[in-house]
Design a protein around this motif. Structure first.
Motif: not given
Length: 303
Positions: A94-95, A97-100, A111-123, A138-142
């Protein structure tokens, strides 16, 4: 609107080397090839009875059948979660996920504009196996298939899987993408069918990356690309047939790029994903900055 970059992943053969159900076969000593051959014969068997079946999710009935017959004795949701701990993930998982997340959230200007990365799984796989895996944190939603339990008739103190509760197939994956787009399950009282103006949707499609392994994900690839997002395909190292499949999808314009299934730092997959996320973040940053000063910094007029 939140400045969210969403990386949406398929699961089998995209994140894991094989199928998520492989630990089940190993535990019960069942030949996986025989099992999947039986599953592949089911559509013809049932359609000969005049019954239309979903080829993507009919396999769930076979797992339930095996559980009730005792071949998969005691198979329930708790066991499925335990099997999730035994998955064989590709290198770099899973490395990555954390690195992104670190790449974006550790940058002051993003960070100033609240830009974030989220990971999702659709299976189309089993949700409880994913829930039990070491990547879940590391996953926001599944989005995946869910099974209902009932009392095991041979052991009343235990439960076994007995019915299908929720399914997602390769076409309905597109619904999941729109749920991510609108923030279903995260924002209160939001439904996928609710009319929401584009600018108020939680994750813009142009900030979405969809990663999968093959032709079965073409509907999802198409939705993401049509709406301005990016698509990426994975193939197992040394597998010529799979390589040709993803190359054909590239030629057909279904995907933007593909690479061997290795997400270790320095690989093509790692660099493409990280670069695309940074590209998105820079675009969002520029857009937000331009809202404050659309014309740039005023300068003296020289005659």
């Amino acid at each position: 609107m939140a400045n969210i970059i969403a990386v949406v992943w398929d699961f089998d053969k995209t994140l894991v080397n094989g199928y998520m159900q492989d630990p089940i076969f190993k535990y019960y000593g069942e030949d996986s090839k025989n099992f999947w051959n039986e599953v592949n014969s089911l559509p013809e068997k049932y359609e000969s009875q005049g019954v239309k079946v979903n080829k993507d999710t009919i396999y769930l009935n076979q797992f339930i059948k095996y559980a009730k017959e005792g071949k998969f004795k005691g198979l329930n949701n708790d066991k499925l979660r335990e099997f999730g701990k035994e998955l064989d993930f590709y290198k770099g998982i899973p490395e990555i996920f954390q690195k992104t997340k670190e790449k974006i959230e550790g940058n002051t200007k993003y960070k100033l504009y609240g830009i974030e990365v989220e990971h999702y799984i659709v299976s189309t796989g089993m949700k409880q196996i994913i829930e039990g895996s070491n990547i879940r944190k590391f996953i926001q939603q599944v989005w995946a298939c869910e099974l209902i339990e009932d009392v095991d008739p041979e052991n009343p103190e235990e439960k076994i899987i007995s019915e299908i509760g929720y399914t997602i197939d390769n076409t309905s994956k597109t619904r999941a993408l729109f749920e991510i787009n609108k923030g279903v399950g995260i924002l209160e009282d939001i439904d996928v069918n609710m009319k929401i103006a584009k600018e108020f949707r939680r994750v813009q499609f142009e900030n979405m990356i969809y990663i999968a392994d093959g032709p079965s994900d073409i509907p999802a690839f198409s939705v993401v690309k049509k709406n301005g997002g990016s698509t990426f395909a994975i193939y197992p190292k040394g597998k010529e047939k799979e390589f040709k499949q993803v190359e054909q999808m590239r030629k057909d314009g279904r995907i933007d790029m593909f690479a061997e299934a290795d997400y270790s730092e320095g690989t093509t997959a790692y660099m493409w994903i990280m670069n695309k996320i940074e590209e998105y973040a820079d675009r969002i940053y520029k857009s937000e900055r331009d809202k404050i000063s659309p014309g740039g910094t005023p300068k003296h007029i020289i005659d």
